[in-house]
Design a protein around this motif. Structure first.
Motif, PDB file in Angstrom:
ATOM      1  N   MET A  39       0.828  -1.206   0.000  1.00 40.95           N
ATOM      2  CA  MET A  39       0.000   0.000   0.000  1.00 40.95           C
ATOM      3  C   MET A  39       0.865   1.260   0.000  1.00 40.95           C
ATOM      4  SD  MET A  39      -3.131   0.262  -0.308  1.00 40.95           S
ATOM      5  CE  MET A  39      -4.011   1.743  -0.690  1.00 40.95           C
ATOM      6  N   ASP A  40       1.998   1.192   0.750  1.00 37.04           N
ATOM      7  CA  ASP A  40       2.892   2.345   0.802  1.00 37.04           C
ATOM      8  C   ASP A  40       3.364   2.760  -0.585  1.00 37.04           C
ATOM      9  OD1 ASP A  40       2.696   2.815   3.412  1.00 37.04           O
ATOM     10  OD2 ASP A  40       4.723   2.187   3.973  1.00 37.04           O
ATOM     11  N   PHE A  41       3.497   1.760  -1.468  1.00 33.03           N
ATOM     12  CA  PHE A  41       3.932   2.065  -2.828  1.00 33.03           C
ATOM     13  C   PHE A  41       2.954   3.018  -3.510  1.00 33.03           C
ATOM     14  CE2 PHE A  41       3.353   0.993  -7.335  1.00 33.03           C
ATOM     15  CZ  PHE A  41       4.568   1.422  -7.828  1.00 33.03           C
ATOM     16  N   TYR A  42       1.653   2.710  -3.354  1.00 34.28           N
ATOM     17  CA  TYR A  42       0.643   3.555  -4.008  1.00 34.28           C
ATOM     18  C   TYR A  42       0.589   4.930  -3.363  1.00 34.28           C
ATOM     19  CZ  TYR A  42      -0.644  -0.635  -6.434  1.00 34.28           C
ATOM     20  OH  TYR A  42      -0.585  -1.738  -7.218  1.00 34.28           O
ATOM     21  N   TYR A  43       0.770   4.969  -2.012  1.00 30.81           N
ATOM     22  CA  TYR A  43       0.824   6.272  -1.354  1.00 30.81           C
ATOM     23  C   TYR A  43       2.003   7.082  -1.896  1.00 30.81           C
ATOM     24  CZ  TYR A  43      -2.579   4.771   2.159  1.00 30.81           C
ATOM     25  OH  TYR A  43      -3.706   4.347   2.787  1.00 30.81           O
ATOM     26  N   GLY A  44       3.139   6.399  -2.032  1.00 26.56           N
ATOM     27  CA  GLY A  44       4.330   7.078  -2.554  1.00 26.56           C
ATOM     28  C   GLY A  44       4.084   7.612  -3.948  1.00 26.56           C
ATOM     29  N   LEU A  45       3.428   6.798  -4.779  1.00 23.16           N
ATOM     30  CA  LEU A  45       3.121   7.201  -6.140  1.00 23.16           C
ATOM     31  C   LEU A  45       2.209   8.427  -6.126  1.00 23.16           C
ATOM     32  CD1 LEU A  45       3.658   6.376  -9.011  1.00 23.16           C
ATOM     33  CD2 LEU A  45       1.645   4.921  -8.940  1.00 23.16           C
ATOM     34  N   ALA A  46       1.221   8.404  -5.217  1.00 18.12           N
ATOM     35  CA  ALA A  46       0.299   9.543  -5.121  1.00 18.12           C
ATOM     36  C   ALA A  46       1.049  10.806  -4.699  1.00 18.12           C
ATOM     37  CB  ALA A  46      -0.813   9.235  -4.128  1.00 18.12           C
ATOM     38  N   GLN A  47       2.072  10.643  -3.839  1.00 18.15           N
ATOM     39  CA  GLN A  47       2.874  11.801  -3.440  1.00 18.15           C
ATOM     40  C   GLN A  47       3.594  12.392  -4.648  1.00 18.15           C
ATOM     41  OE1 GLN A  47       5.544  10.414  -0.441  1.00 18.15           O
ATOM     42  NE2 GLN A  47       3.942  10.134   1.084  1.00 18.15           N
ATOM     43  N   ILE A  48       4.188  11.501  -5.454  1.00 22.91           N
ATOM     44  CA  ILE A  48       4.914  11.975  -6.638  1.00 22.91           C
ATOM     45  C   ILE A  48       3.956  12.707  -7.568  1.00 22.91           C
ATOM     46  CG2 ILE A  48       6.162  11.236  -8.694  1.00 22.91           C
ATOM     47  CD1 ILE A  48       7.240   8.914  -7.062  1.00 22.91           C
ATOM     48  N   VAL A  49       2.774  12.093  -7.795  1.00 23.22           N
ATOM     49  CA  VAL A  49       1.796  12.718  -8.689  1.00 23.22           C
ATOM     50  C   VAL A  49       1.416  14.098  -8.153  1.00 23.22           C
ATOM     51  CG1 VAL A  49      -0.563  12.574  -9.573  1.00 23.22           C
ATOM     52  CG2 VAL A  49       0.903  10.559  -9.595  1.00 23.22           C
ATOM     53  N   GLY A  50       1.216  14.194  -6.823  1.00 23.02           N
ATOM     54  CA  GLY A  50       0.831  15.480  -6.233  1.00 23.02           C
ATOM     55  C   GLY A  50       1.873  16.553  -6.481  1.00 23.02           C
ATOM     56  N   VAL A  51       3.145  16.237  -6.209  1.00 29.40           N
ATOM     57  CA  VAL A  51       4.204  17.236  -6.368  1.00 29.40           C
ATOM     58  C   VAL A  51       4.350  17.643  -7.836  1.00 29.40           C
ATOM     59  CG1 VAL A  51       6.683  17.578  -6.229  1.00 29.40           C
ATOM     60  CG2 VAL A  51       5.463  16.586  -4.318  1.00 29.40           C
ATOM     61  N   HIS A  52       4.295  16.657  -8.716  1.00 32.46           N
ATOM     62  CA  HIS A  52       4.442  16.994 -10.136  1.00 32.46           C
ATOM     63  C   HIS A  52       3.244  17.781 -10.653  1.00 32.46           C
ATOM     64  CE1 HIS A  52       8.143  14.896 -11.535  1.00 32.46           C
ATOM     65  NE2 HIS A  52       8.034  14.432 -10.315  1.00 32.46           N
ATOM     66  N   THR A  53       2.059  17.552 -10.053  1.00 33.33           N
ATOM     67  CA  THR A  53       0.903  18.348 -10.456  1.00 33.33           C
ATOM     68  C   THR A  53       1.134  19.813 -10.113  1.00 33.33           C
ATOM     69  OG1 THR A  53      -0.494  16.448 -10.019  1.00 33.33           O
ATOM     70  CG2 THR A  53      -1.598  18.572 -10.251  1.00 33.33           C
ATOM     71  N   LEU A  54       1.680  20.063  -8.916  1.00 29.45           N
ATOM     72  CA  LEU A  54       1.978  21.456  -8.542  1.00 29.45           C
ATOM     73  C   LEU A  54       2.983  22.067  -9.525  1.00 29.45           C
ATOM     74  CD1 LEU A  54       2.204  21.269  -4.655  1.00 29.45           C
ATOM     75  CD2 LEU A  54       0.458  22.383  -6.025  1.00 29.45           C
ATOM     76  N   LEU A  55       4.001  21.278  -9.874  1.00 30.14           N
ATOM     77  CA  LEU A  55       5.008  21.756 -10.818  1.00 30.14           C
ATOM     78  C   LEU A  55       4.358  22.092 -12.160  1.00 30.14           C
ATOM     79  CD1 LEU A  55       8.069  22.137 -11.184  1.00 30.14           C
ATOM     80  CD2 LEU A  55       8.203  19.780 -11.925  1.00 30.14           C
ATOM     81  N   GLY A  56       3.491  21.184 -12.636  1.00 31.18           N
ATOM     82  CA  GLY A  56       2.820  21.415 -13.917  1.00 31.18           C
ATOM     83  C   GLY A  56       1.898  22.613 -13.858  1.00 31.18           C
ATOM     84  N   LEU A  57       1.178  22.766 -12.731  1.00 34.81           N
ATOM     85  CA  LEU A  57       0.238  23.888 -12.614  1.00 34.81           C
ATOM     86  C   LEU A  57       0.973  25.218 -12.638  1.00 34.81           C
ATOM     87  CD1 LEU A  57      -2.303  22.602  -9.959  1.00 34.81           C
ATOM     88  CD2 LEU A  57      -2.647  22.882 -12.407  1.00 34.81           C
ATOM     89  N   SER A  58       2.189  25.249 -12.076  1.00 30.85           N
ATOM     90  CA  SER A  58       2.937  26.502 -12.073  1.00 30.85           C
ATOM     91  C   SER A  58       3.270  26.918 -13.498  1.00 30.85           C
ATOM     92  CB  SER A  58       4.201  26.364 -11.234  1.00 30.85           C
ATOM     93  OG  SER A  58       5.219  25.742 -11.969  1.00 30.85           O
ATOM     94  N   ALA A  59       3.520  25.937 -14.365  1.00 30.97           N
ATOM     95  CA  ALA A  59       3.787  26.281 -15.771  1.00 30.97           C
ATOM     96  C   ALA A  59       2.482  26.572 -16.502  1.00 30.97           C
ATOM     97  CB  ALA A  59       4.532  25.141 -16.456  1.00 30.97           C
TER      98      ALA A  59
END
Lengths: 292, 287
Positions: free
Chosen positions: B1-21
Motif C-alpha cells: 500500500m505504501d507504494f501507491y501512497y508514494g506514487l500519489a505523493q509523486i503525482v501530487g508534487v508533479h501536479t503542482l510543478l505542472g500547474l505553475s507552468a
C-alpha cells in the motif's frame, strides 16, 4: 598576461563548435520561426553514427568518421523534420516545441541504450601536434576544429547567398506566404533547411568529439543550453551573429574558468547572457523588423 | 500500500510543478524557469525546518513566498523579451539558479552532525516527516490537501475575470492591449502566481525526498513542468493532472516491466502524442 592570451585563444578555438551549434538553431529559427530543441542531441547522434564507420572498418582514417557523421547528421535532420514538424500545424508553436523535446529525450535514450551509457572514445584527426609560437602554444587538433568550422560556415554562407536553394530559403524566411505564391515549395525548403542544419550538426558533433576526445550523452544538455545562448547573444536568425557569439562565449567561458574555477564557469556565462538581454535584447545582430 | 501512497505523493508534487507552468502558459509565455522556482522553494523550506526548526506549514508558506518574489523579480526584465527569446532567457535563469545551488554551502553543526546545503553533494537530512512520526499515508493526505487547494484556486482563477484576461493575452497580445489590458501587469502577475505554486511544490518535494541537490532542478525538470500542461491541453487544470498521471503512473510506473525500453518509448510517445493531438490530449481545438 600570456596565460590569459593562451586561455582566450583556446576558448576561441573551441568556441567554433558552439558557433556551429548556434548556427543550426538560428537557421531553423530564421526559416520556420520555430525552435528545434533536439538539435544539439541530433548533432551528437550524428557524431555517434560516425563511430559506426570504425565498427565496420576498424582503423579507418578519422576523415571517414567525420564524413560518416556528416551524412548521418543530415539523415537525422530530415527524420527530425518529418517526425516533429511536418505533420504538426505551424500555427501551434507549443506543439513543435514539445515534440522536439520528445525527440531530444528519444535521441539521448537511444544513445544510452546502444552504448550502455559508456563514454565512447573519439578519434582525433592526427596525433598530438603542438604549434609553438614564442611562449604560446596552440593545440593542433583544436586549430583543425577551428579551420573546419570556418570552412563549414563559408560553405553555408555560399549556399545561402550564391545558390537558388539559398535564395528560396531566404525568401521563405522573410515571408513564407509570399514565397509560396511565387511558386516556392515551402515544405520542401523547410525539409532542406533541416537537412542542411543536420549536416552542419553532424560535423559539429564529430568535432566536439574530437576536441574533447570522447562522446557522452551527458554532453547534450550543456550543448543545448550553450547553443541557445549563442543564438540569443548573436540575435535570433542571424548567422554572422551566431558565429561571433559562439567565439565570444567560448573565449569568455575559458577566462571565467581561469579566474573562478570550473564549477562557477557556466554561472558567469548565464550572467553574460542576462547582460545582453537587459542592454541589448535583440542580440548582436538583431533583425531590423521586430519579429517575435 | 505504501507504494501507491508514494506514487500519489509523486503525482501530487508533479501536479503542482505542472500547474505553475500552466498559469504562465495561459498568457502565451513559455517559461523554463519553473524548475528554478521549484528549487528555490525546496531549499528555502528545507533550510527553515532543518536549520531554523520551523513547523512545516509556515516553512512551505515561506517557500511559496520566496518563489513568488523571485518569479516577480525575474518577470520584469525577462518579459521584455517575447516568445522564443523568453524561452532562452528563462532557461538561462534556471541554469543560473541550479549552478548557484551547485556552489552553495551553508552548514550548521546540529547535534554532532553538520546539516545544511553542501554544494554539489546537496542538502541531506530534511527529515521533518520521519522525525515527527508521520506515516506515508498521512504525508500523502497532507500533500494532496495542498494540491487540491492549489487546483481549486487555479480553477477559480481560470473561471474569473482574471482568467479571461490571461487567456486574452495568450490568444492575441495586440488585441488584448488595444482593449486596455496592461500586458506587463498580467504577465508578471501570472509569473508570480506560477512562482508561488512552484515554490510550494518545491517545499513539499524537499520534505518527502529528504535529500535535494542541484541536479533535481535541472533543465529536464523544467521541461517536464512545461510538458504536463502542453500534453494535457490548456482547457482547464484537470488536463495538467491527467497528463501527470499519464506520464508518472502510466509511462514511468506502468511501463516499468519494459526496463530499458521504457525510456525509449517515453520520448517516442511524446512525439506521437503531439503529432496526433497538437492541442494536447484533452485540449480543445482553437478556432
Amino acid at each position: 598576461m600570456l596565460d590569459l592570451l593562451q586561455v582566450v585563444s583556446d576558448g576561441l578555438l573551441f568556441g567554433a563548435t558552439y558557433a556551429l551549434i548556434g548556427i543550426g538553431f538560428t537557421l531553423v529559427f530564421g526559416v520556420m520561426h520555430k525552435l528545434n530543441l533536439s538539435y544539439a542531441a541530433a548533432s551528437l547522434g550524428g557524431a555517434y553514427c560516425g563511430l559506426l564507420v570504425l565498427k565496420v572498418a576498424a582503423g579507418a582514417p578519422a576523415g571517414l568518421v567525420f564524413l560518416g557523421a556528416l551524412v548521418a547528421g543530415g539523415v537525422i535532420g530530415w527524420l527530425v523534420y518529418l517526425t516533429c514538424f511536418h505533420f504538426i500545424p505551424l500555427s501551434n508553436p507549443l506543439a513543435t516545441l514539445m515534440s522536439t523535446v520528445g525527440m531530444l529525450l528519444l535521441i539521448d535514450e537511444i544513445i544510452v541504450h546502444v552504448t550502455a551509457g559508456m563514454p565512447q572514445n573519439y578519434p582525433a584527426m592526427f596525433e598530438d601536434v603542438m604549434l609553438h609560437v614564442g611562449g604560446f602554444t596552440l593545440r593542433g587538433d583544436l586549430l583543425l576544429v577551428f579551420l573546419l568550422s570556418v570552412l563549414c560556415m563559408a560553405g553555408l554562407l555560399a549556399l545561402l547567398y550564391r545558390t537558388k536553394l539559398g535564395l528560396a530559403t531566404r525568401a521563405v524566411s522573410q515571408q513564407a506566404v509570399a514565397a509560396q505564391l511565387c511558386g516556392i515549395r515551402v515544405a520542401r525548403v523547410n525539409a532542406l533547411t533541416f537537412i542542411v542544419t543536420g549536416l552542419l550538426g553532424g560535423v559539429a558533433g564529430a568535432m566536439i568529439g574530437a576536441a574533447v576526445g570522447a562522446l557522452s550523452p551527458l554532453l547534450s544538455a550543456p550543448l543545448t543550453v550553450k547553443g541557445l545562448i549563442v543564438t540569443v547573444i548573436g540575435g535570433l536568425g542571424s548567422i554572422p551573429g551566431a558565429i561571433i557569439a559562439g567565439l565570444l562565449v567560448g573565449g569568455f567561458e575559458n577566462v571565467f574558468q581561469l579566474y573562478r574555477g570550473v564549477t562557477e564557469r557556466d554561472f558567469y556565462v548565464m550572467l553574460l547572457l542576462f547582460a545582453f538581454l537587459i542592454f541589448r535584447p535583440g542580440g548582436l545582430f538583431a533583425p531590423k523588423t521586430g519579429r517575435d | 500500500m505504501d507504494f501507491y501512497y508514494g506514487l500519489a505523493q509523486i503525482v501530487g508534487v508533479h501536479t503542482l510543478l505542472g500547474l505553475s507552468a500552466y498559469i504562465v502558459l495561459l498568457t502565451g509565455q513559455v517559461s523554463l524557469a519553473q524548475a528554478a522556482f521549484f528549487g528555490i522553494g525546496a531549499y528555502t523550506a528545507g533550510m527553515l525546518t532543518v536549520l531554523a526548526g520551523w513547523h512545516i506549514v509556515p516553512a512551505l508558506g515561506a517557500g511559496a513566498v520566496v518563489g513568488a518574489t523571485t518569479a516577480c523579480a525575474v518577470g520584469f526584465p525577462a518579459l521584455r523579451v517575447k516568445g522564443l527569446m523568453l524561452v532562452v532567457a528563462t532557461l538561462a535563469f534556471g541554469e543560473g539558479v541550479r549552478l548557484f545551488f551547485f556552489n552553495f554551502d551553508y552548514q550548521v553543526a546540529k547535534g554532532g552532525i553538520k546539516v545544511g546545503p553542501l554544494g554539489g553533494e546537496g542538502f541531506r537530512q530534511i527529515r521533518y516527516f520521519p522525525e515527527h512520526g508521520w506515516t506515508t499515508g498521512e504525508v500523502m493526505v497532507f500533500i494532496w490537501a495542498f494540491v487540491l487547494v492549489a487546483m481549486a484556486a487555479l480553477w477559480w482563477f481560470d473561471r474569473s475575470r482574471y482568467g479571461a484576461v490571461l487567456r486574452a493575452v495568450g490568444e492575441d497580445e495586440l488585441a488584448a492591449q488595444s482593449v486596455g489590458v496592461n500586458l506587463t501587469a498580467v504577465k508578471v502577475s501570472a509569473m508570480t502566481v506560477g512562482g508561488a505554486v512552484a515554490g510550494l511544490g518545491g517545499g513539499i518535494y524537499a520534505h518527502y525526498t529528504t535529500h535535494i541537490e542541484h541536479s533535481n532542478f535541472n533543465v529536464l525538470v523544467a521541461t517536464f513542468a512545461l510538458a504536463y500542461p502542453i500534453v494535457g491541453g490548456l482547457s482547464n487544470v484537470f488536463g495538467t493532472l491527467a497528463a501527470v498521471i499519464f506520464v508518472q503512473v502510466f509511462l514511468i510506473e506502468g511501463l516499468r516491466d519494459l526496463g530499458d525500453w521504457r525510456n525509449l518509448l517515453f520520448g517516442a510517445l511524446i512525439i506521437l502524442a503531439m503529432n496526433l493531438r497538437p492541442h494536447g490530449l484533452f485540449g480543445r481545438r482553437r478556432a
